[in-house]
Design an enzyme around this catalytic site. Structure first.
Site, PDB file in Angstrom:
ATOM      1  N   ASP A  10       0.819  -1.210   0.000  1.00  0.00           N
ATOM      2  CA  ASP A  10       0.000   0.000   0.000  1.00  0.00           C
ATOM      3  C   ASP A  10       0.859   1.269   0.000  1.00  0.00           C
ATOM      4  O   ASP A  10       1.976   1.263   0.496  1.00  0.00           O
ATOM      5  CB  ASP A  10      -0.922  -0.015   1.239  1.00  0.00           C
ATOM      6  CG  ASP A  10      -2.098   0.940   1.096  1.00  0.00           C
ATOM      7  OD1 ASP A  10      -2.339   1.442  -0.019  1.00  0.00           O
ATOM      8  OD2 ASP A  10      -2.773   1.185   2.120  1.00  0.00           O
ATOM      9  N   GLY A  11       0.305   2.335  -0.554  1.00  0.00           N
ATOM     10  CA  GLY A  11       0.963   3.645  -0.467  1.00  0.00           C
ATOM     11  C   GLY A  11       1.536   4.160  -1.779  1.00  0.00           C
ATOM     12  O   GLY A  11       2.240   5.169  -1.786  1.00  0.00           O
ATOM     13  N   ASN A  12       1.224   3.501  -2.884  1.00  0.00           N
ATOM     14  CA  ASN A  12       1.756   3.959  -4.179  1.00  0.00           C
ATOM     15  C   ASN A  12       1.271   5.367  -4.520  1.00  0.00           C
ATOM     16  O   ASN A  12       2.028   6.198  -5.011  1.00  0.00           O
ATOM     17  CB  ASN A  12       1.305   3.022  -5.304  1.00  0.00           C
ATOM     18  CG  ASN A  12       1.856   1.629  -5.152  1.00  0.00           C
ATOM     19  OD1 ASN A  12       2.720   1.391  -4.308  1.00  0.00           O
ATOM     20  ND2 ASN A  12       1.380   0.707  -5.974  1.00  0.00           N
ATOM     21  N   GLY A  13      -0.018   5.608  -4.283  1.00  0.00           N
ATOM     22  CA  GLY A  13      -0.601   6.908  -4.625  1.00  0.00           C
ATOM     23  C   GLY A  13       0.045   8.027  -3.815  1.00  0.00           C
ATOM     24  O   GLY A  13       0.413   9.074  -4.361  1.00  0.00           O
ATOM     25  N   TRP A  56       2.964   7.980  -2.374  1.00  0.00           N
ATOM     26  CA  TRP A  56       4.370   8.118  -2.798  1.00  0.00           C
ATOM     27  C   TRP A  56       4.454   9.087  -3.971  1.00  0.00           C
ATOM     28  O   TRP A  56       5.311   9.965  -4.010  1.00  0.00           O
ATOM     29  CB  TRP A  56       4.918   6.737  -3.192  1.00  0.00           C
ATOM     30  CG  TRP A  56       6.364   6.734  -3.571  1.00  0.00           C
ATOM     31  CD1 TRP A  56       7.428   6.498  -2.757  1.00  0.00           C
ATOM     32  CD2 TRP A  56       6.908   6.999  -4.880  1.00  0.00           C
ATOM     33  NE1 TRP A  56       8.602   6.595  -3.466  1.00  0.00           N
ATOM     34  CE2 TRP A  56       8.310   6.899  -4.763  1.00  0.00           C
ATOM     35  CE3 TRP A  56       6.354   7.299  -6.123  1.00  0.00           C
ATOM     36  CZ2 TRP A  56       9.165   7.088  -5.854  1.00  0.00           C
ATOM     37  CZ3 TRP A  56       7.203   7.499  -7.206  1.00  0.00           C
ATOM     38  CH2 TRP A  56       8.594   7.392  -7.062  1.00  0.00           C
ATOM     39  N   ARG A  71      -0.761   9.336  -9.644  1.00  0.00           N
ATOM     40  CA  ARG A  71      -0.810   8.086  -8.883  1.00  0.00           C
ATOM     41  C   ARG A  71      -0.186   6.912  -9.645  1.00  0.00           C
ATOM     42  O   ARG A  71       0.470   6.047  -9.063  1.00  0.00           O
ATOM     43  CB  ARG A  71      -2.268   7.732  -8.551  1.00  0.00           C
ATOM     44  CG  ARG A  71      -2.966   8.709  -7.628  1.00  0.00           C
ATOM     45  CD  ARG A  71      -4.409   8.291  -7.376  1.00  0.00           C
ATOM     46  NE  ARG A  71      -4.498   6.918  -6.915  1.00  0.00           N
ATOM     47  CZ  ARG A  71      -4.310   6.539  -5.640  1.00  0.00           C
ATOM     48  NH1 ARG A  71      -4.087   7.439  -4.718  1.00  0.00           N
ATOM     49  NH2 ARG A  71      -4.389   5.274  -5.311  1.00  0.00           N
ATOM     50  N   SER A  75      -7.455  -5.377  -4.777  1.00  0.00           N
ATOM     51  CA  SER A  75      -8.535  -5.956  -3.974  1.00  0.00           C
ATOM     52  C   SER A  75      -9.839  -5.974  -4.764  1.00  0.00           C
ATOM     53  O   SER A  75     -10.001  -5.252  -5.753  1.00  0.00           O
ATOM     54  CB  SER A  75      -8.715  -5.160  -2.680  1.00  0.00           C
ATOM     55  OG  SER A  75      -9.389  -3.945  -2.939  1.00  0.00           O
ATOM     56  N   GLU A  81     -12.371  -4.639  -3.925  1.00  0.00           N
ATOM     57  CA  GLU A  81     -12.950  -3.292  -3.801  1.00  0.00           C
ATOM     58  C   GLU A  81     -12.210  -2.258  -4.658  1.00  0.00           C
ATOM     59  O   GLU A  81     -12.731  -1.172  -4.911  1.00  0.00           O
ATOM     60  CB  GLU A  81     -12.927  -2.846  -2.334  1.00  0.00           C
ATOM     61  CG  GLU A  81     -13.888  -3.612  -1.432  1.00  0.00           C
ATOM     62  CD  GLU A  81     -13.446  -5.058  -1.132  1.00  0.00           C
ATOM     63  OE1 GLU A  81     -12.227  -5.321  -1.155  1.00  0.00           O
ATOM     64  OE2 GLU A  81     -14.326  -5.915  -0.910  1.00  0.00           O
ATOM     65  N   ASN A  82     -11.010  -2.583  -5.101  1.00  0.00           N
ATOM     66  CA  ASN A  82     -10.243  -1.637  -5.919  1.00  0.00           C
ATOM     67  C   ASN A  82     -10.871  -1.392  -7.296  1.00  0.00           C
ATOM     68  O   ASN A  82     -10.522  -0.430  -7.988  1.00  0.00           O
ATOM     69  CB  ASN A  82      -8.780  -2.080  -6.085  1.00  0.00           C
ATOM     70  CG  ASN A  82      -7.938  -1.938  -4.839  1.00  0.00           C
ATOM     71  OD1 ASN A  82      -7.012  -2.721  -4.607  1.00  0.00           O
ATOM     72  ND2 ASN A  82      -8.229  -0.941  -4.013  1.00  0.00           N
ATOM     73  N   ARG A  93       2.088  -4.784   6.228  1.00  0.00           N
ATOM     74  CA  ARG A  93       1.336  -3.770   5.496  1.00  0.00           C
ATOM     75  C   ARG A  93       2.151  -2.488   5.494  1.00  0.00           C
ATOM     76  O   ARG A  93       2.556  -1.989   6.549  1.00  0.00           O
ATOM     77  CB  ARG A  93      -0.045  -3.498   6.091  1.00  0.00           C
ATOM     78  CG  ARG A  93      -0.782  -2.436   5.247  1.00  0.00           C
ATOM     79  CD  ARG A  93      -2.245  -2.327   5.519  1.00  0.00           C
ATOM     80  NE  ARG A  93      -2.848  -1.416   4.545  1.00  0.00           N
ATOM     81  CZ  ARG A  93      -4.127  -1.435   4.195  1.00  0.00           C
ATOM     82  NH1 ARG A  93      -4.936  -2.310   4.726  1.00  0.00           N
ATOM     83  NH2 ARG A  93      -4.589  -0.577   3.309  1.00  0.00           N
TER      84      ARG A  93
HETATM   85  C1  IPE Z   1      -5.474  -2.579   0.102  1.00  0.00           C
HETATM   86  O1  IPE Z   1      -5.137  -1.250  -0.118  1.00  0.00           O
HETATM   87  C2  IPE Z   1      -5.434  -3.341  -1.176  1.00  0.00           C
HETATM   88  C3  IPE Z   1      -4.128  -3.490  -1.805  1.00  0.00           C
HETATM   89  C4  IPE Z   1      -2.981  -3.028  -1.368  1.00  0.00           C
HETATM   90  C5  IPE Z   1      -4.128  -4.233  -3.019  1.00  0.00           C
HETATM   91  P1  IPE Z   1      -6.252  -0.114  -0.312  1.00  0.00           P
HETATM   92  O2  IPE Z   1      -5.498   1.138  -0.552  1.00  0.00           O
HETATM   93  O3  IPE Z   1      -7.222  -0.537  -1.331  1.00  0.00           O
HETATM   94  O4  IPE Z   1      -6.960  -0.122   1.113  1.00  0.00           O
HETATM   95  P2  IPE Z   1      -7.852   0.986   1.837  1.00  0.00           P
HETATM   96  O5  IPE Z   1      -8.845   1.459   0.851  1.00  0.00           O
HETATM   97  O6  IPE Z   1      -6.923   2.083   2.259  1.00  0.00           O
HETATM   98  O7  IPE Z   1      -8.424   0.270   3.011  1.00  0.00           O
HETATM   99  C1  IPE Z   2      -1.550   0.331  -3.311  1.00  0.00           C
HETATM  100  O1  IPE Z   2      -1.363   1.701  -3.348  1.00  0.00           O
HETATM  101  C2  IPE Z   2      -1.815  -0.261  -4.663  1.00  0.00           C
HETATM  102  C3  IPE Z   2      -3.186  -0.739  -4.865  1.00  0.00           C
HETATM  103  C4  IPE Z   2      -4.137  -0.756  -3.979  1.00  0.00           C
HETATM  104  C5  IPE Z   2      -3.495  -1.244  -6.185  1.00  0.00           C
HETATM  105  P1  IPE Z   2      -2.559   2.729  -3.344  1.00  0.00           P
HETATM  106  O2  IPE Z   2      -2.941   3.011  -4.761  1.00  0.00           O
HETATM  107  O3  IPE Z   2      -3.666   2.241  -2.481  1.00  0.00           O
HETATM  108  O4  IPE Z   2      -1.862   4.000  -2.720  1.00  0.00           O
HETATM  109  P2  IPE Z   2      -2.468   5.005  -1.653  1.00  0.00           P
HETATM  110  O5  IPE Z   2      -2.996   4.196  -0.514  1.00  0.00           O
HETATM  111  O6  IPE Z   2      -3.558   5.758  -2.351  1.00  0.00           O
HETATM  112  O7  IPE Z   2      -1.331   5.870  -1.263  1.00  0.00           O
HETATM  113 MG    MG Z   3      -4.048   2.466  -0.523  1.00  0.00          MG
END
Ligand code: IPE
Ligand code: IPE
Ligand code: MG
Length: 252
Positions: free
Chosen positions: A29-32, A34, A42, A74, A76-77, A197
């Site tokens: 998590d955290g790519n966006g 970053w 993102r 996920s 939900e993604n 995580r």
């Molecule tokens: C969890 O991250 C799913 C993955 C890393 C693939 P999210 O960014 O979707 O989780 P929430 O929305 O912050 O709970």
């Molecule tokens: C995790 O990074 C990657 C996926 C869930 C696909 P995010 O895209 O959730 O990054 P943040 O949480 O918005 O920083």
């Molecule tokens: Mg995330």
């Protein structure tokens, strides 16, 4: 060709297989965030996250961790903007194409977890090919959780078990923990010993639910694109300091 791990910086880390986690699961998590911190879009964060995947897979393989699950997308993604979803699907596709040789060379078997039917046909096809091509690899298993939801996994297991009962194949008193485990998509793997995580979020976000019953949880503020060999070693060193009791008591 072995990669070199910065093991000298982790003198407390033991490589004894009995002390290493057998299965490490990671919520990447955290790519966006970053990307946002750098004034980038993102998707740039996702692109960099792919380099972390390679680094962590190689490091885990080198350390001798038998199972690694990567939560990449996920259930939900799918609710994200379609431009981001499309980008991610193309990124997964590219990852499989560019990594397959390397995975073969390293003896890595790929498994797919989740509702892969929902993935674009092109990706589904390459994923199925990679799973098939790597099925006899024995050095490590990497499970990619794509369109995965922990609740959906449990629901689908309940359905399978209910069907077996209706078909008269098993009776209700044969439904035990092991039967549920066998009906989950993770049937081929041991439960995770360590869940990592990244990005400072302290939640499970519908990842493994049943499987995490006695998993050690490790949360780090590091964002996924910054999570590399060193961060993995830190997590494992922290894991090795934990005392796992599984509800029992430690003698002495
Ligand atoms: C969890 O991250 C799913 C993955 C890393 C693939 P999210 O960014 O979707 O989780 P929430 O929305 O912050 O709970
Ligand atoms: C995790 O990074 C990657 C996926 C869930 C696909 P995010 O895209 O959730 O990054 P943040 O949480 O918005 O920083
Ligand atoms: Mg995330």
């Amino acid at each position: 060709m072995a990669i070199s791990l910065p093991l000298n910086d982790f003198p407390q880390l033991s490589r004894d297989p009995a002390r290493l986690p057998r299965h490490v699961a990671i919520v990447m998590d955290g790519n966006g965030r970053w990307a946002r911190r750098r004034g980038l879009g993102r998707n740039e964060g996702h692109r960099r996250g792919k380099d972390s995947v390679r680094a962590v897979v190689e490091a885990a393989r080198e350390l001798g961790i038998p199972y690694l699950t990567l939560f990449a997308f996920s259930a939900e993604n799918w609710a994200r903007p379609s431009t981001e979803v499309d980008f991610l699907m193309r990124l997964f596709h590219r990852y499989l194409l560019t990594e397959s040789k390397r995975l073969m060379k390293r003896g890595i078997r790929i498994l797919a977890l989740g509702d892969t039917e929902r993935l674009p046909p092109r990706l589904r096809h390459v994923l199925a090919e990679t799973v098939e091509a790597t099925r006899d690899n024995r050095d490590m298993t990497v499970a990619l959780a794509l369109s995965y939801g922990g609740r959906q996994d449990v629901v689908s297991a309940v359905r399978k078990i209910a069907s077996a009962v209706v078909a008269g194949e098993i009776s209700t008193d044969q439904i035990d923990s092991a039967a549920v485990e066998r009906a989950l998509t993770t049937a081929a793997m041991p439960d995770p010993d360590l869940l990592i995580r990244t990005s400072g979020e302290l939640r499970i976000s519908n990842f493994f639910l049943f499987q995490l019953a006695y998993t050690e949880l490790y949360f780090t503020d590091t964002l996924w694109p910054d999570f590399r060999e060193r961060e993995l070693l830190s997590a494992i060193a922290a894991f090795q300091m934990r005392e796992r009791r599984f509800g029992g008591v430690t003698p002495g």
